[in-house]
Enzyme design. Structure first.
Site, short mmCIF file in Angstrom:
data_model
loop_
_atom_site.label_atom_id
_atom_site.label_comp_id
_atom_site.label_asym_id
_atom_site.label_seq_id
_atom_site.Cartn_x
_atom_site.Cartn_y
_atom_site.Cartn_z
N ASP A 18 -5.42 -26.75 31.00
CA ASP A 18 -6.18 -25.58 31.42
C ASP A 18 -5.18 -24.58 32.00
O ASP A 18 -4.02 -24.94 32.28
CB ASP A 18 -7.21 -26.02 32.47
CG ASP A 18 -7.96 -24.86 33.08
OD1 ASP A 18 -8.47 -24.02 32.32
OD2 ASP A 18 -8.02 -24.79 34.32
N ASP A 20 -6.03 -21.29 34.53
CA ASP A 20 -6.31 -20.90 35.92
C ASP A 20 -6.64 -22.12 36.77
O ASP A 20 -7.53 -22.91 36.44
CB ASP A 20 -7.50 -19.92 35.96
CG ASP A 20 -7.12 -18.55 35.45
OD1 ASP A 20 -6.30 -17.89 36.11
OD2 ASP A 20 -7.63 -18.16 34.38
N ASP A 173 -8.71 -28.59 36.27
CA ASP A 173 -9.05 -28.60 37.70
C ASP A 173 -10.55 -28.50 37.95
O ASP A 173 -10.97 -28.33 39.09
CB ASP A 173 -8.35 -27.43 38.41
CG ASP A 173 -8.93 -26.08 38.00
OD1 ASP A 173 -9.00 -25.82 36.78
OD2 ASP A 173 -9.30 -25.30 38.88
#
Length: 242
Positions: A18, A20, A173
């Site tokens: 991922d 961000d 995240d």
């Protein structure tokens, strides 16, 4: 989807990151572009402390949350008008990212990015930060590829790099990263500190909840080392007794 041709060769597998909250802290840039859109639409600004928790589901849903469904289309247009101006300056690599990528590359892992941010924005930031060349594919949603958690983006990355789902590891995240990985039949490790805390991620269906990205290379090494033993055990169970 932005990619360069790649073959799996002798690589131990592919790691799909991922963006961000996993590789970069880009929340300030997102907040500035979001504020630009809400101001011009006459909608109350989203407090900075709320922006972090709203990110991750794609640009259209972000603007729906911020300005409502009726204004979301114009909000997306305004956001895109502002974001490229601030994306690089207001985004930073998270601690340890260059070192982790270097370690994985040295060990033969292939690397990719799968973000709900448009791929052109992801590449803009990663090139400016000097790490775009680490990735075989920088993926994002487009007219043909829906955003995460739909597995199409991950399937396209695997097809472009000639890897199977059981050779792929997703790192993110948020819950959506775990859902994305599971939908494609891949393993997943989550790292807190982006949009979610360790406590919030503790109950998510993932193969590992790492204390930080720095723990990733060792976890991947253990996972790959366990594969031959697990395969041998499965073959033994399938073999008829003699």
């Amino acid at each position: 989807m932005m990619s360069r041709p790649a073959a799996s060769g002798e690589a131990p597998g592919i790691v799909v990151f991922d963006l961000d909250g996993t590789l970069i802290d880009g929340y300030a840039a997102i907040g500035i572009a979001l504020a630009y859109a809400t101001e011009r639409l006459g909608v109350a600004r989203v407090p900075d402390e709320r922006v972090r928790g709203m990110v991750g589901d794609g640009l259209e849903l972000l603007l729906e949350k911020a300005v409502g469904p009726d204004l979301a289309g114009e909000g997306v247009r305004l956001y895109r008008e502002k974001y490229p101006e601030v994306a690089v300056e207001e985004s930073e690599l998270l601690p340890g990212v260059p070192a982790v990528l270097e370690t994985l590359a040295r060990s033969g892992w292939r690397l990719a990015v799968a973000s709900n941010k448009p791929a052109a924005y992801s590449r803009l930031i990663l090139e400016a930060k000097g790490i775009a060349g680490r990735f075989d594919v920088i993926g994002g949603p487009d007219a043909l590829v829906p955003p995460k958690p739909h597995p199409a983006m991950l399937a396209a990355i695997l097809a472009a790099t000639s890897f199977r789902p059981d050779d792929a590891f997703v790192v993110g995240d948020m819950e959506i990263d775990a859902q994305f990985a599971r939908a494609a039949g891949c393993r997943v490790a989550l790292v807190p500190g982006g949009s979610r805390t360790a406590e919030e991620l503790a109950t998510v269906d993932a193969d590992a909840l790492l204390p930080s990205l720095l723990a990733l290379p060792a976890w991947l090494a253990r996972e790959r080392a366990a594969r031959p033993a697990a395969a041998a055990a499965a073959r033994a169970l399938e073999s008829p007794p003699r």
